[in-house]
Design a protein around this motif. Sequence first.
Motif, PDB file in Angstrom:
ATOM      1  N   ILE A  49       0.791  -1.058  -0.112  1.00 49.03           N
ATOM      2  CA  ILE A  49      -0.089  -0.041  -0.075  1.00 49.03           C
ATOM      3  C   ILE A  49       0.719   1.225   0.030  1.00 49.03           C
ATOM      4  O   ILE A  49       0.627   2.336  -0.879  1.00 49.03           O
ATOM      5  CB  ILE A  49      -0.982  -0.052   1.158  1.00 49.03           C
ATOM      6  CG1 ILE A  49      -1.992  -1.016   1.041  1.00 49.03           C
ATOM      7  CG2 ILE A  49      -1.511   1.429   1.383  1.00 49.03           C
ATOM      8  CD1 ILE A  49      -3.156  -1.085   2.162  1.00 49.03           C
ATOM      9  N   LEU A  50       1.947   1.273   0.667  1.00 49.01           N
ATOM     10  CA  LEU A  50       2.838   2.399   1.156  1.00 49.01           C
ATOM     11  C   LEU A  50       3.467   2.803  -0.506  1.00 49.01           C
ATOM     12  O   LEU A  50       3.368   3.888  -1.000  1.00 49.01           O
ATOM     13  CB  LEU A  50       3.798   1.936   1.780  1.00 49.01           C
ATOM     14  CG  LEU A  50       3.869   2.784   3.357  1.00 49.01           C
ATOM     15  CD1 LEU A  50       5.047   2.152   4.132  1.00 49.01           C
ATOM     16  CD2 LEU A  50       3.785   4.329   3.213  1.00 49.01           C
ATOM     17  N   LEU A  51       3.968   1.654  -1.094  1.00 45.47           N
ATOM     18  CA  LEU A  51       4.587   1.740  -2.449  1.00 45.47           C
ATOM     19  C   LEU A  51       3.498   2.179  -3.653  1.00 45.47           C
ATOM     20  O   LEU A  51       3.866   2.973  -4.263  1.00 45.47           O
ATOM     21  CB  LEU A  51       5.262   0.483  -2.946  1.00 45.47           C
ATOM     22  CG  LEU A  51       6.389   0.146  -1.972  1.00 45.47           C
ATOM     23  CD1 LEU A  51       7.108  -1.205  -2.289  1.00 45.47           C
ATOM     24  CD2 LEU A  51       7.521   1.183  -2.033  1.00 45.47           C
ATOM     25  N   THR A  52       2.197   1.765  -3.445  1.00 49.07           N
ATOM     26  CA  THR A  52       1.272   2.080  -4.498  1.00 49.07           C
ATOM     27  C   THR A  52       0.845   3.387  -4.254  1.00 49.07           C
ATOM     28  O   THR A  52       0.750   4.316  -5.257  1.00 49.07           O
ATOM     29  CB  THR A  52       0.131   1.348  -4.275  1.00 49.07           C
ATOM     30  OG1 THR A  52       0.294  -0.393  -4.107  1.00 49.07           O
ATOM     31  CG2 THR A  52      -1.048   1.424  -5.377  1.00 49.07           C
ATOM     32  N   VAL A  53       0.735   3.854  -3.135  1.00 50.08           N
ATOM     33  CA  VAL A  53       0.209   5.341  -2.892  1.00 50.08           C
ATOM     34  C   VAL A  53       1.278   6.328  -3.363  1.00 50.08           C
ATOM     35  O   VAL A  53       1.069   7.452  -3.938  1.00 50.08           O
ATOM     36  CB  VAL A  53       0.002   5.601  -1.433  1.00 50.08           C
ATOM     37  CG1 VAL A  53      -0.430   7.099  -1.269  1.00 50.08           C
ATOM     38  CG2 VAL A  53      -1.305   4.961  -1.050  1.00 50.08           C
ATOM     39  N   TRP A  54       2.742   5.962  -2.968  1.00 45.61           N
ATOM     40  CA  TRP A  54       3.994   6.672  -3.396  1.00 45.61           C
ATOM     41  C   TRP A  54       4.036   6.715  -4.919  1.00 45.61           C
ATOM     42  O   TRP A  54       4.379   7.796  -5.553  1.00 45.61           O
ATOM     43  CB  TRP A  54       5.220   6.198  -2.849  1.00 45.61           C
ATOM     44  CG  TRP A  54       6.524   6.932  -3.137  1.00 45.61           C
ATOM     45  CD1 TRP A  54       6.746   8.028  -2.580  1.00 45.61           C
ATOM     46  CD2 TRP A  54       7.474   6.251  -4.106  1.00 45.61           C
ATOM     47  NE1 TRP A  54       8.138   8.408  -3.698  1.00 45.61           N
ATOM     48  CE2 TRP A  54       8.342   7.272  -4.338  1.00 45.61           C
ATOM     49  CE3 TRP A  54       7.383   5.270  -4.930  1.00 45.61           C
ATOM     50  CZ2 TRP A  54       9.469   7.261  -5.200  1.00 45.61           C
ATOM     51  CZ3 TRP A  54       8.628   5.092  -5.773  1.00 45.61           C
ATOM     52  CH2 TRP A  54       9.310   5.913  -5.850  1.00 45.61           C
ATOM     53  N   ALA A  55       3.662   5.518  -5.602  1.00 43.90           N
ATOM     54  CA  ALA A  55       4.052   5.573  -6.955  1.00 43.90           C
ATOM     55  C   ALA A  55       3.030   6.185  -8.037  1.00 43.90           C
ATOM     56  O   ALA A  55       3.172   6.553  -9.123  1.00 43.90           O
ATOM     57  CB  ALA A  55       4.270   3.990  -7.463  1.00 43.90           C
ATOM     58  N   ASP A  56       1.729   6.160  -7.408  1.00 42.34           N
ATOM     59  CA  ASP A  56       0.691   6.645  -8.299  1.00 42.34           C
ATOM     60  C   ASP A  56       0.283   8.105  -8.061  1.00 42.34           C
ATOM     61  O   ASP A  56      -0.258   8.686  -6.729  1.00 42.34           O
ATOM     62  CB  ASP A  56      -0.625   5.805  -7.890  1.00 42.34           C
ATOM     63  CG  ASP A  56      -1.630   5.927  -9.039  1.00 42.34           C
ATOM     64  OD1 ASP A  56      -2.354   6.822  -8.871  1.00 42.34           O
ATOM     65  OD2 ASP A  56      -1.950   5.149  -9.969  1.00 42.34           O
ATOM     66  N   PRO A  57       0.296   8.782  -8.940  1.00 41.18           N
ATOM     67  CA  PRO A  57       0.334  10.415  -8.719  1.00 41.18           C
ATOM     68  C   PRO A  57      -1.170  10.615  -8.446  1.00 41.18           C
ATOM     69  O   PRO A  57      -1.553  11.788  -7.813  1.00 41.18           O
ATOM     70  CB  PRO A  57       0.449  10.774 -10.219  1.00 41.18           C
ATOM     71  CG  PRO A  57       1.587  10.216 -10.923  1.00 41.18           C
ATOM     72  CD  PRO A  57       0.848   8.566 -10.352  1.00 41.18           C
ATOM     73  N   LYS A  58      -2.098   9.923  -8.777  1.00 41.47           N
ATOM     74  CA  LYS A  58      -3.548  10.194  -8.610  1.00 41.47           C
ATOM     75  C   LYS A  58      -3.985   9.889  -7.241  1.00 41.47           C
ATOM     76  O   LYS A  58      -4.743  10.388  -6.679  1.00 41.47           O
ATOM     77  CB  LYS A  58      -4.573   9.268  -9.342  1.00 41.47           C
ATOM     78  CG  LYS A  58      -4.604   9.685 -10.660  1.00 41.47           C
ATOM     79  CD  LYS A  58      -5.483   8.800 -11.678  1.00 41.47           C
ATOM     80  CE  LYS A  58      -5.553   9.262 -13.062  1.00 41.47           C
ATOM     81  NZ  LYS A  58      -6.510   8.580 -13.737  1.00 41.47           N
ATOM     82  N   LEU A  59      -3.194   8.854  -6.450  1.00 47.26           N
ATOM     83  CA  LEU A  59      -3.274   8.535  -5.134  1.00 47.26           C
ATOM     84  C   LEU A  59      -2.645   9.442  -4.061  1.00 47.26           C
ATOM     85  O   LEU A  59      -3.245  10.095  -3.057  1.00 47.26           O
ATOM     86  CB  LEU A  59      -3.109   7.243  -4.643  1.00 47.26           C
ATOM     87  CG  LEU A  59      -3.805   6.140  -5.578  1.00 47.26           C
ATOM     88  CD1 LEU A  59      -3.320   4.894  -4.838  1.00 47.26           C
ATOM     89  CD2 LEU A  59      -5.225   6.496  -5.204  1.00 47.26           C
TER      90      LEU A  59
END
Length: 318
Positions: A49-59
């Motif tokens: 979840i941490l990496l997903t939020v960090w990697a996705d500009p929309k999040l």
Amino acid sequence: MGETKNTSLDTVVTDFILLGLPHPPSLRTLLFLVFFIIYILTQLGNLLILLTVWADPKLHARPMYILLAVLSFLDMWLSSVIVPRVFLNFTPTSKAIPFGGCVAQLYFFHFLGSTQCFLYTLMAYDRYLAICQPLRYPVLMNGRLCTILVAGAWVAGSIHGSIQTTLTFRLPYCGPNQVDYFFCDIPAVLRLACADTTINELVTFVDIGVVAASCFMLILLSYANIVHAILKIRTADGRRRAFSTCGSHLTVVTVYYVPCIFIYLRPGSKSPLDGAVAVFYTVVTPFLNPLIYALRNQEVKSALKRITAGRGATSENK
């Protein structure tokens, strides 16, 4: 309430023995594997979840997902403070923890746990503004304000942890040194103090029990208003998406707060159920958070698909 022990003050405790969770010896290996696997999955899930939020500009541009990333970070550390000691207690290794180690474990547990308590309240407030005040939401909850609120939660958590740790270990501990629990927590450690613990139990009741109960009531109030607003949404799809997002948060909050309130509003309790109940907010909740938020949140799942698709396309171009 508090009690004074007549043990000689000449003896000073240098370490504690954590008795761990009561269990049949025949299940020791199975329980070790269960808690070990839960710990590994907790770390991997929250890291994802941490990496997903960090990697996705929309999040990472939206307060809701900034709060979710902070929650995942807290879960990783909270789990690391407690769970390794739990599954090590199912092995033949020594169950002793140094006095300083017990102090550190109690501090970091209450620092991280209370920060998480405040963070859940902020997440409920964020959802309330997003659903009940959608037009004013960008003004009422922007990135700068979100950062300030999160920083405030960390500072408040640190102060809370410092107060509780100082009050607990200012007391003399002169034996016995067996903590009838699976980690160093206030009620279990106070039972070993060689002094009156009435003030400590009162502070624990107010500072933890009442604060946790108040945060829980604020969250329930926020969700009562959210449900009222959701019922006014005309489209069935809109109601479903709103209920899905808020339902996941409310599930986690209930699993976290109810056991906390059960433990800390009864500071003098010696119930054998306390250890089993504490497993929910120390082990189960950090494990459930990534499962609930990733599997029930459409935007997180979409972000994971975008990241996966992007990496797949990059590999093909190479």
